[in-house]
Design a protein around this motif. Structure first.
Motif, PDB file in Angstrom:
ATOM      1  N   GLN A   5      -4.812   6.662  -3.547  1.00 24.61           N
ATOM      2  CA  GLN A   5      -5.472   5.394  -3.276  1.00 24.61           C
ATOM      3  C   GLN A   5      -6.842   5.690  -2.671  1.00 24.61           C
ATOM      4  N   VAL A   6      -7.888   5.022  -3.172  1.00 25.14           N
ATOM      5  CA  VAL A   6      -9.190   5.071  -2.508  1.00 25.14           C
ATOM      6  C   VAL A   6      -9.213   3.866  -1.583  1.00 25.14           C
ATOM      7  N   SER A   7      -9.277   4.107  -0.268  1.00 22.79           N
ATOM      8  CA  SER A   7      -9.155   3.006   0.695  1.00 22.79           C
ATOM      9  C   SER A   7     -10.511   2.452   1.073  1.00 22.79           C
ATOM     10  N   LEU A   8     -10.801   1.267   0.560  1.00 20.62           N
ATOM     11  CA  LEU A   8     -12.069   0.595   0.865  1.00 20.62           C
ATOM     12  C   LEU A   8     -11.789  -0.897   1.064  1.00 20.62           C
ATOM     13  N   ALA A   9     -10.925  -1.218   1.996  1.00 23.13           N
ATOM     14  CA  ALA A   9     -10.516  -2.606   2.282  1.00 23.13           C
ATOM     15  C   ALA A   9     -10.197  -3.355   0.995  1.00 23.13           C
ATOM     16  N   GLU A  10     -10.893  -4.493   0.761  1.00 24.81           N
ATOM     17  CA  GLU A  10     -10.512  -5.320  -0.404  1.00 24.81           C
ATOM     18  C   GLU A  10     -10.936  -4.678  -1.716  1.00 24.81           C
ATOM     19  N   SER A  12     -10.242  -1.512  -2.435  1.00 26.17           N
ATOM     20  CA  SER A  12      -9.399  -0.317  -2.618  1.00 26.17           C
ATOM     21  C   SER A  12      -8.856  -0.266  -4.035  1.00 26.17           C
ATOM     22  N   TYR A  13      -8.624   0.935  -4.528  1.00 24.19           N
ATOM     23  CA  TYR A  13      -8.083   1.040  -5.890  1.00 24.19           C
ATOM     24  C   TYR A  13      -7.277   2.323  -6.065  1.00 24.19           C
ATOM     25  N   PRO A  14      -6.358   2.290  -7.042  1.00 26.53           N
ATOM     26  CA  PRO A  14      -5.523   3.465  -7.277  1.00 26.53           C
ATOM     27  C   PRO A  14      -6.141   4.430  -8.294  1.00 26.53           C
ATOM     28  N   SER A 229     -13.998   6.949   1.322  1.00 30.43           N
ATOM     29  CA  SER A 229     -13.509   5.877   2.197  1.00 30.43           C
ATOM     30  C   SER A 229     -14.209   5.903   3.545  1.00 30.43           C
ATOM     31  N   ARG A 230     -14.569   7.114   3.993  1.00 29.69           N
ATOM     32  CA  ARG A 230     -15.216   7.186   5.314  1.00 29.69           C
ATOM     33  C   ARG A 230     -16.726   6.945   5.245  1.00 29.69           C
ATOM     34  N   GLU A 232     -18.877   5.447   2.209  1.00 28.03           N
ATOM     35  CA  GLU A 232     -19.081   4.995   0.831  1.00 28.03           C
ATOM     36  C   GLU A 232     -20.525   5.166   0.376  1.00 28.03           C
TER      37      GLU A 232
END
Ligand code: NAD
Ligand code: ZN
Length: 358
Positions: A5-10, A12-14, A229-230, A232
């Motif tokens: 998962q790339v975590s970027l709040a809303e 985010s994507y797999p 994610s940290r 962008e």
């Protein structure tokens, strides 16, 4: 199949990594749920894989935009033709773009998606090793301008990245090895354990064994996803991904962007950066030897053009990484630990450039 998962709040994507994913209609439709879909690919990749993909979209309105192959077509004119297709087919804001190709197709498709109706969703299906581990993840989209590469672009994250390692069987050997340079880069800048794994697994990777590829791509994407994610928009840590690139850009520019593939230039660029780190007293002898050996095993130990140190430095200065007149460099403290520095001895840089560029 492995998932990340790339975590970027809303936003985010797999990322899915596996074999024969292009034949998995359920997976594809789950992540491309639109009624109108534009498939963007190029004249080399589409004949190989578009048919397979089209099966999954049998029930919806699928339109194709097949662009000519080559970096020279990653420009605003090609993007404009893509927008023409979207407009001609009355694609709405809910339409989605699917990018099937290497970094050129992915960057252009992402840029086209970022601008059409102020941004529509898109999914990346990368087909080169470089695109698998680098360009498809992170949301940088762009086209080239006569004044420079990637000068016009936008951050626009994909909705999903679907990496099918089966597609790599047809990739030309040079392109494949160039992609390995970016894989090695991740080990060097942030994961010593991954670097050791690469040392041991190089024969399996060179044989394009699916299980080794899935592992290498999974670990590379996990490292990139963490960095993205940290940071962008590359205000800090993301710049570490440019390790080897400032020297690499000099090689590409000196040779007019024709003789060296990007990854090949990055491979040699990483060796030069490691060698400078060693000269500055940061990197150990043993680490420098290991780096040279892995690059050689991957066939990435090509001799840089003998253009002279002064010319190489000139090209390094044109690169984007210059801050207050000094070239900022990514250097290695050890395998797995990189730093960004503008505070190095010029004499060491000069001596290193002389050693490699004559
Ligand atoms: N957005 C980012 O973060 C990012 C990062 C790195 C690079 N890039 C961009 O990526 C581009 C380079 O990408 P690339 O190295 O993938 O080059 P590419 O897209 O030009 O692909 C290389 C060649 O391989 C062919 N090809 C692709 N997949 C194939 C397959 N499965 N079988 C056979 N042939 C295949 C292509 O048609 C092309 O001829 C550059 O434009 C660069 O600026 C972007
Ligand atoms: Zn690169």
């Amino acid at each position: 199949m492995k998932t990340l998962q790339v975590s970027l709040a809303e936003r985010s994507y797999p990322i899915f990594i596996g074999e024969k994913l292009l034949a998995d209609a359920e997976l594809l439709r789950a992540h491309v749920p639109a009624r109108q879909v534009l498939l963007i690919s190029n004249t080399t990749v589409a004949p190989l894989y578009a048919q397979l993909l089209k099966k999954a979209f049998a029930g919806c309105e699928l339109v194709e935009a097949i662009i000519p192959d080559g970096e020279q077509h990653k420009n605003i004119a090609t993007a404009s033709r893509v927008w023409d297709v979207l407009v001609a087919n009355r694609f709405s804001r809910d339409a989605m773009i699917v990018a099937l190709g290497g970094g050129v197709v992915g960057d252009l498709a992402g840029f086209a998606a970022a601008c059409y109706q102020r941004g529509i969703d898109f999914v990346q299906i990368p087909t080169t090793l470089l695109a698998d581990v680098d360009s498809s993840v992170g949301g940088k989209t762009a086209v080239n301008h006569p004044g420079g590469k990637n000068l016009v672009g936008s951050f626009h994250q994909p909705r999903a990245v679907i990496i099918d390692v089966s597609l790599l069987v047809s990739l030309p050997e040079r392109e494949y090895r160039a992609g390995l340079a970016e894989v090695i880069k991740y080990g060097l800048i942030c994961d010593a354990e991954f670097f050791s794994w690469l040392e041991a697994s190089m024969p399996r990777l060179l044989a394009r064994e699916a299980s080794a590829l899935i592992e290498a791509i999974h670990r590379s994407c996990a490292l990139k996803a963490g960095i993205v994610s940290r940071d962008e928009r590359e205000t800090g840590e993301r710049a570490l991904l440019n390790f080897g690139h400032t020297f690499g850009h000099a090689i590409e520019a000196v040779t007019g962007y024709t003789e060296w593939l990007h990854g090949e230039a990055v491979g040699t660029g990483m060796l030069i950066a490691a060698s400078l780190s060693h000269r500055l007293g940061m990197l150990s002898d043993a680490d420098l030897k290991r780096i040279g050996a892995v690059l050689a095993a991957a066939g990435l130990d090509r001799q840089p053009p003998q253009c002279g140190a002064a010319r190489a430095l000139e090209y390094m200065r044109v690169d984007k990484k210059v801050k207050s007149g000094r070239v900022r460099l990514i250097l290695l403290e050890q395998i797995g630990r990189a730093i960004i520095s503008a505070d190095y001895a010029d004499a060491a840089l000069d001596a290193t450039l002389l050693q490699y560029f004559g």
